[in-house]
Design an enzyme around this catalytic site. Sequence first.
Site, PDB file in Angstrom:
ATOM      1  N   SER A 278       0.824  -1.210   0.000  1.00 54.35           N
ATOM      2  CA  SER A 278       0.000   0.000   0.000  1.00 54.35           C
ATOM      3  C   SER A 278       0.862   1.265   0.000  1.00 54.35           C
ATOM      4  CB  SER A 278      -0.945  -0.036   1.203  1.00 54.35           C
ATOM      5  OG  SER A 278      -1.903   1.004   1.149  1.00 54.35           O
ATOM      6  N   MET A 279       0.668   2.160   0.970  1.00 57.24           N
ATOM      7  CA  MET A 279       1.460   3.384   1.048  1.00 57.24           C
ATOM      8  C   MET A 279       2.940   3.077   1.205  1.00 57.24           C
ATOM      9  SD  MET A 279       1.214   6.348   3.948  1.00 57.24           S
ATOM     10  CE  MET A 279       2.559   7.526   4.202  1.00 57.24           C
ATOM     11  N   ASP A 522      -9.309  -3.199  -5.602  1.00 56.11           N
ATOM     12  CA  ASP A 522      -9.160  -4.205  -4.547  1.00 56.11           C
ATOM     13  C   ASP A 522      -9.981  -3.869  -3.307  1.00 56.11           C
ATOM     14  OD1 ASP A 522      -7.772  -2.160  -3.279  1.00 56.11           O
ATOM     15  OD2 ASP A 522      -5.815  -3.123  -3.390  1.00 56.11           O
ATOM     16  N   HIS A 573      -7.638  -5.455  -0.277  1.00 51.62           N
ATOM     17  CA  HIS A 573      -6.418  -4.646  -0.177  1.00 51.62           C
ATOM     18  C   HIS A 573      -5.527  -5.060   0.987  1.00 51.62           C
ATOM     19  CE1 HIS A 573      -3.911  -1.117  -0.716  1.00 51.62           C
ATOM     20  NE2 HIS A 573      -4.041  -0.830   0.561  1.00 51.62           N
TER      21      HIS A 573
END
Length: 617
Positions: A278-279, A522, A573
Amino acid sequence: MSTLRRRFLGDTSSSTEPSCEPSPAKGEPVTLVSHSRLKELKGKRGKRWQFSIFGLGGLFGLVVAALFANQHDVINLEGLVDFNMESLLDVIPAGILKDAKDITRHERETVNYDSFSVGLHLQSQGVRALHPVIMIPGVISTGLESWGTEKESIQYFRKRLWGSWSMMKALVLDKASWKRHIMLDKLTGLDPPGVKLRAAQGFDAADFFITGYWIWGKILENLATLGYDPTNAFTAAYDWRLSCANLENRDHYFTRLRSHIETAVLTSDEKVVLISHSMGSQVLFYFYHWVEASGHGGPGWVDKYVDSWINVSGSMLGALKGLPAVLSGEMKDTAQLNAFAVYGLEKFLGKDERCEIFRSMPGVSSMLPKGGNAVWGNKTWAPDDQPDQTVSFGTFINFKESNSTQSPSNLTVEESISYLLEHSDTWYKDQILDHYSHGVAHTSAEVEDNEKDHRKWMNPLETRLPLAPNLKIFCFYGVGKSTERSYFYREDQDPNSSLNVTMDTSLTMGAVDHGVIPGEGDGTVPLLSNGYMCAKGWHLKRFNPAGVKIKVYEMPHEPDRFSPRGGPNTGDHVDILGRSSLNDLILRIAGGKGDQIEDNYVSNVREYSEKVKIYEE
């Protein structure tokens, strides 16, 4: 009966509360995406609570998470009263508590579906630990603990004010103090006076968000079967509230990450495998620029020390839901509202408070969408529009007709960011402009010039991959889960609110669900953000001049409807970190077998990518 109460009781009848917006006539079509396409995107939806990329939406879910634990791990439900939490019990309907017990009981029964099994299978095939592994977590999945010793902070010393039961206790019993600790200084983007929160370190920082809710736990279990332990596997946790520049300024995060990698290579005589989620993928991309800058590591550093980058659910072009979070404090998790999250948010935090908190965390704003209209579309077109779609995704924020002349017109992604900055306090606008850029570089000269500007280092459309011809990049992400793509808004006419606009959650018609228009992704990050750079962007020479090899492996969301976390084939996700096939791929790469992996596309991302208005020189 209040609207919120009716939702809890399953009453879907229309609200009697006044609305400033005209409602569509009964039977009036609002077809933005075909019903067949929407049905395909939504898939099977079981009774489950979801984990938002912006974790304040899960505050109330912490009660559920607490129930995951054994009595000696966190606290059992009966222990709540002994923990002076009567005030919390007063605001939780008995029916929700019963549902929480049922969900968590079933989770305990299904959560171990693949513990160690993937690693044991590969071990039987002769796969062993080879490359040191370093994991970079995503936004909010790292716990934040207090190290302050001032009068107000001493009660929280070494307690987690993000990602623990202490967080829930502080929020409910002393919200003002919790807010003061969790928010950064608005002008500096650093600790406010007298407060000192730091990211928890080690595997405990990100293996579980709270006891029982695994994040990286299953990956660690399977890595261990191949011979990984704290000597050759590490977690590079960080304070996700900070901008990347301040991660280095305050915590020397990138200096420590560089040292960690160099030590791992020195002691193992093998290059490292970096796994980001992710980030964390954006943070790692920033690190590549930082480390190859003069005085940090220098040109060629990545090629010397990094074998592979495993980019899991990497929100390389941001998350569209990040904009409503900072624009109006919205906490939707796809189109379906989570009863636990909504109740907690509306009971303990108003939209104004949520908006203020999000804006005070520059790291959250790193998730604002990148690429503007070239990627996300204009008012008549978007690359992921469907053939029978009547209103383009390109109008990112839509407004129904209003009697007020103050209502803005429909806004594209570019216009939405401009609108956000125009209607924000100076301190927030300055934080965004000082740390981030959201554009596109259309020439190699622009890209090379941007290497000198740290504001561009998080944007892969304005800067290039490192000059590392031996680096291998693997992009793994889920597809086929309904994901926020655009919104309907209205003016905020609440006299007690400082917000200009709010999501029109009263609008549910056709493809619009509570003001949200779903697209592909997602469940948290849209398909274009997860997939464009991997499928097309990094195949353009100016963004990948060294010819770094890219492999894409998409994973369809095929959840087990009996598992609250989706089971071994989820594409969600966060839950994808426990997916069997993802664990298998990660272990193969760590064990030096990454060359065996071939591309696996199951979505239309390549077709959409060709329509994105970014071209080779």
